[in-house]
Design a protein around this motif. Structure first.
Motif, PDB file in Angstrom:
ATOM      1  N   THR A 159      37.057  20.266  10.212  1.00 16.90           N
ATOM      2  CA  THR A 159      37.538  21.206  11.231  1.00 16.90           C
ATOM      3  C   THR A 159      38.815  21.908  10.777  1.00 16.90           C
ATOM      4  OG1 THR A 159      36.600  19.777  12.932  1.00 16.90           O
ATOM      5  CG2 THR A 159      38.190  21.429  13.657  1.00 16.90           C
ATOM      6  N   VAL A 160      39.758  21.174  10.228  1.00 21.52           N
ATOM      7  CA  VAL A 160      41.011  21.755   9.745  1.00 21.52           C
ATOM      8  C   VAL A 160      40.740  22.703   8.579  1.00 21.52           C
ATOM      9  CG1 VAL A 160      43.219  21.225   8.612  1.00 21.52           C
ATOM     10  CG2 VAL A 160      42.456  19.882  10.594  1.00 21.52           C
ATOM     11  N   SER A 161      39.870  22.290   7.675  1.00 18.37           N
ATOM     12  CA  SER A 161      39.585  23.156   6.522  1.00 18.37           C
ATOM     13  C   SER A 161      38.896  24.452   6.975  1.00 18.37           C
ATOM     14  CB  SER A 161      38.715  22.431   5.499  1.00 18.37           C
ATOM     15  OG  SER A 161      37.431  22.181   6.021  1.00 18.37           O
ATOM     16  N   GLN A 162      38.037  24.398   7.941  1.00 22.32           N
ATOM     17  CA  GLN A 162      37.381  25.608   8.445  1.00 22.32           C
ATOM     18  C   GLN A 162      38.385  26.534   9.142  1.00 22.32           C
ATOM     19  OE1 GLN A 162      34.211  26.753   7.947  1.00 22.32           O
ATOM     20  NE2 GLN A 162      34.188  25.018   6.508  1.00 22.32           N
ATOM     21  N   ALA A 163      39.328  25.939   9.843  1.00 24.50           N
ATOM     22  CA  ALA A 163      40.347  26.755  10.511  1.00 24.50           C
ATOM     23  C   ALA A 163      41.244  27.454   9.498  1.00 24.50           C
ATOM     24  CB  ALA A 163      41.172  25.882  11.445  1.00 24.50           C
ATOM     25  N   ILE A 164      41.590  26.750   8.431  1.00 20.14           N
ATOM     26  CA  ILE A 164      42.458  27.334   7.391  1.00 20.14           C
ATOM     27  C   ILE A 164      41.703  28.393   6.619  1.00 20.14           C
ATOM     28  CG2 ILE A 164      43.680  26.854   5.253  1.00 20.14           C
ATOM     29  CD1 ILE A 164      44.425  24.130   6.459  1.00 20.14           C
ATOM     30  N   LEU A 188      34.065   8.577   9.581  1.00 19.77           N
ATOM     31  CA  LEU A 188      33.379   9.724  10.173  1.00 19.77           C
ATOM     32  C   LEU A 188      34.369  10.639  10.899  1.00 19.77           C
ATOM     33  CD1 LEU A 188      30.698  11.173  10.875  1.00 19.77           C
ATOM     34  CD2 LEU A 188      30.638   9.764  12.937  1.00 19.77           C
ATOM     35  N   VAL A 189      35.288  10.057  11.661  1.00 22.86           N
ATOM     36  CA  VAL A 189      36.285  10.851  12.377  1.00 22.86           C
ATOM     37  C   VAL A 189      37.192  11.587  11.391  1.00 22.86           C
ATOM     38  CG1 VAL A 189      38.331  10.696  13.877  1.00 22.86           C
ATOM     39  CG2 VAL A 189      36.231   9.481  14.483  1.00 22.86           C
ATOM     40  N   VAL A 190      37.613  10.905  10.325  1.00 19.75           N
ATOM     41  CA  VAL A 190      38.440  11.550   9.294  1.00 19.75           C
ATOM     42  C   VAL A 190      37.683  12.705   8.659  1.00 19.75           C
ATOM     43  CG1 VAL A 190      39.506  11.209   7.026  1.00 19.75           C
ATOM     44  CG2 VAL A 190      39.890   9.548   8.850  1.00 19.75           C
ATOM     45  N   ALA A 191      36.417  12.526   8.378  1.00 14.04           N
ATOM     46  CA  ALA A 191      35.617  13.597   7.776  1.00 14.04           C
ATOM     47  C   ALA A 191      35.483  14.785   8.728  1.00 14.04           C
ATOM     48  CB  ALA A 191      34.242  13.073   7.388  1.00 14.04           C
ATOM     49  N   VAL A 192      35.261  14.534  10.016  1.00 12.02           N
ATOM     50  CA  VAL A 192      35.126  15.619  10.995  1.00 12.02           C
ATOM     51  C   VAL A 192      36.453  16.370  11.153  1.00 12.02           C
ATOM     52  CG1 VAL A 192      34.773  16.095  13.452  1.00 12.02           C
ATOM     53  CG2 VAL A 192      33.199  14.605  12.237  1.00 12.02           C
ATOM     54  N   VAL A 193      37.558  15.637  11.223  1.00 12.51           N
ATOM     55  CA  VAL A 193      38.874  16.286  11.343  1.00 12.51           C
ATOM     56  C   VAL A 193      39.177  17.110  10.093  1.00 12.51           C
ATOM     57  CG1 VAL A 193      41.366  15.832  11.449  1.00 12.51           C
ATOM     58  CG2 VAL A 193      39.807  14.640  13.007  1.00 12.51           C
TER      59      VAL A 193
END
Length: 182
Positions: free
Chosen positions: A172-177, A164-169
């Motif tokens: 979040t990173v993909s949305q920022a990029i 779950l943490v890997v999916a959230v990170v």
């Protein structure tokens, strides 16, 4: 007690768990429970779970009890909840000696964790569905729940939370990029 007093130690569990009546075999323990004779059922359970010995070996009726009645916990919970304490107390051996203020105890919990065919036993489900808080706090029930949590559930929960943490990170990173490039 008088009926099985003359039984040899090796055959005692068989005498208490299987009686031939014509072509059928019945269990005196289950018959006593179904008829509401809880005193007789209590005596049978206590006698089965008493450790006996002779010069060659020790005898303990838990194997015979759980092989003849693999669903004994669910049956007792449904029909005779007061006998569950007798059964669980019989699966705990406590030493008579006290060393440094502590007493040794052995929990015979094999049959409460796994059935003879290798599938997981339903002990935890059975005692939790009864909604009896005192029963869940019994030493052997607490030991089994702690054992299952420490050896099975903790690892599974950790892996699921890690995913779950890997999916959230990753999200979040993909949305920022993607926000910067669009």
């Amino acid at each position: 007690r008088k009926a099985v007093a003359c039984a040899p130690r090796r055959e005692r569990p068989e005498w208490m768990l299987s009686v031939s009546v014509g072509l059928d075999t019945i269990s005196p323990l289950m018959w006593a429970i179904e008829q509401g004779n809880f005193e007789a059922a209590d005596a049978i359970i206590r006698d089965l779970l008493t450790i006996r010995a002779d010069r060659d070996r020790y005898y303990f009726g838990a194997d015979a009890l759980f092989s003849r009645h693999p669903d004994i916990i669910g049956c007792l919970r449904a029909e005779a909840p007061s006998l569950l304490w007798t059964l669980l107390d019989g699966l705990v051996w406590r030493s008579r000696k006290v060393e440094c203020g502590a007493r040794r105890a052995i929990y015979f919990c094999k049959h409460l964790l796994i059935r003879q065919d290798g599938t997981p036993a339903t002990f935890v489900e059975d005692i939790c569905s009864g909604m009896d808080v005192k029963l869940v706090c019994h030493p052997i029930a607490a030991h089994i729940i702690d054992l299952l949590w420490a050896r099975v559930a903790t690892r599974t929960m950790f892996i699921r939370h890690l995913l779950l943490v890997v999916a959230v990170v990753t999200f979040t990173v993909s949305q920022a990029i993607f926000d910067r490039h669009l």
